[in-house]
Design a protein around this motif. Structure first.
Motif, PDB file in Angstrom:
ATOM      1  N   LEU A 225      -8.434  -1.463   2.001  1.00  0.00           N
ATOM      2  CA  LEU A 225      -7.037  -1.693   3.273  1.00  0.00           C
ATOM      3  C   LEU A 225      -7.502  -3.419   4.500  1.00  0.00           C
ATOM      4  O   LEU A 225      -8.070  -2.069   4.705  1.00  0.00           O
TER       5      LEU A 225
ATOM      6  N   PRO B  39      -3.517  -3.964  -0.448  1.00  0.00           N
ATOM      7  CA  PRO B  39      -5.599  -3.358  -0.818  1.00  0.00           C
ATOM      8  C   PRO B  39      -5.611  -4.472  -1.632  1.00  0.00           C
ATOM      9  O   PRO B  39      -5.451  -4.966  -2.002  1.00  0.00           O
TER      10      PRO B  39
ATOM     11  N   LEU C 152      -2.853   3.692   9.427  1.00  0.00           N
ATOM     12  CA  LEU C 152      -2.855   3.071   9.572  1.00  0.00           C
ATOM     13  C   LEU C 152      -2.479   2.840  10.513  1.00  0.00           C
ATOM     14  O   LEU C 152      -1.334   2.451  11.107  1.00  0.00           O
TER      15      LEU C 152
ATOM     16  N   LEU D  48      -1.147   5.872   3.412  1.00  0.00           N
ATOM     17  CA  LEU D  48      -1.333   5.508   4.300  1.00  0.00           C
ATOM     18  C   LEU D  48      -1.481   4.236   5.315  1.00  0.00           C
ATOM     19  O   LEU D  48      -1.995   3.976   6.568  1.00  0.00           O
TER      20      LEU D  48
ATOM     21  N   ALA E  77       1.117  -1.541   0.178  1.00  0.00           N
ATOM     22  CA  ALA E  77      -0.267   0.001   0.116  1.00  0.00           C
ATOM     23  C   ALA E  77       0.766   1.469  -0.011  1.00  0.00           C
ATOM     24  O   ALA E  77       2.466   1.147   0.543  1.00  0.00           O
TER      25      ALA E  77
ATOM     26  N   TRP F  45      -1.035  -4.674   6.060  1.00  0.00           N
ATOM     27  CA  TRP F  45      -1.769  -4.144   5.166  1.00  0.00           C
ATOM     28  C   TRP F  45      -1.781  -4.202   3.763  1.00  0.00           C
ATOM     29  O   TRP F  45      -0.712  -3.743   3.945  1.00  0.00           O
TER      30      TRP F  45
END
Length: 198
Positions: A163, A148, A141, A137, A133, A146
């Motif tokens: 996400l 996408p 987070l 972002l 990602a 994470w």
């Protein structure tokens, strides 16, 4: 009678629409090429001459973009035009779609079909389009791995990117193309394939 009509429709309609789409594209490019020929005082030579001219010009453009000064000049023009917000949005979207068609087959594909569990116990089919990602972002987070995930909307090219933690994903051994067709048609394409074989 009804089943026979539906079977005929399911087999003939996709072919007819595909041929019509490609013929429309051919006719549009042929008309564009003939317009360019008329600008230099040339009349229509034969049906398809305009199409051949457009393909030839695109090929020549491809050769020119392999030359560093031309590529640098084009990149500079792009950067100048990207200063206009509306142009940036439209051109950026079209360029991204075009880049999907120009994927290098020698490079590993990142697209992976996954299932994501919902609050009601159901699952949604999604696609990992990239393994990482964007950093802004990730910074916003909570800590975790994470990813996408694209959730394609049925009957349209639009989708929702979410996400999701990698640990919450169920990886599916299903090709990206087949899973995308399933999502785009809400599963009807699979039903049609089965019924056509009966």
């Amino acid at each position: 009678m009804k089943r026979t009509l539906i079977r005929g429709l399911l087999n003939v309609l996709p072919m007819a629409l595909s041929l019509w789409l490609f013929w429309s594209l051919f006719a549009s490019l042929d008309e564009l090429g003939n317009l360019m020929l008329s600008l230099i005082g040339q009349h229509k030579w034969f049906t398809g001459a305009g199409f051949v001219l457009v393909v030839l010009l695109v090929f020549i453009a491809g050769l020119l973009f392999s030359v560093s000064p031309i590529a640098w000049l084009w990149s500079w023009i792009e950067r100048q035009l990207m200063r206009f917000p509306l142009f940036k949005s439209v051109y950026g979207s079209i360029r991204d779609i075009a880049s999907l068609m120009n994927r290098d087959p020698s490079k590993p594909k990142h697209q992976q079909t996954v299932l994501v569990k919902q609050a009601n116990g159901g699952f949604v089919v999604g696609f990992i389009m990239t393994e990482t990602a964007p950093q802004p972002l990730l910074d916003a987070l909570p800590e975790g791995d994470w990813v996408p995930v694209l959730f394609q909307l049925s009957y349209q090219m639009a989708g929702i990117t979410s996400l999701v933690k990698r640990t919450d994903l169920i990886f599916v051994d299903w090709s990206f193309e087949e899973a995308m067709r399933f999502n785009l048609t809400a599963g009807i394409s699979t039903s049609a394939d089965v019924s056509a074989t009966k």
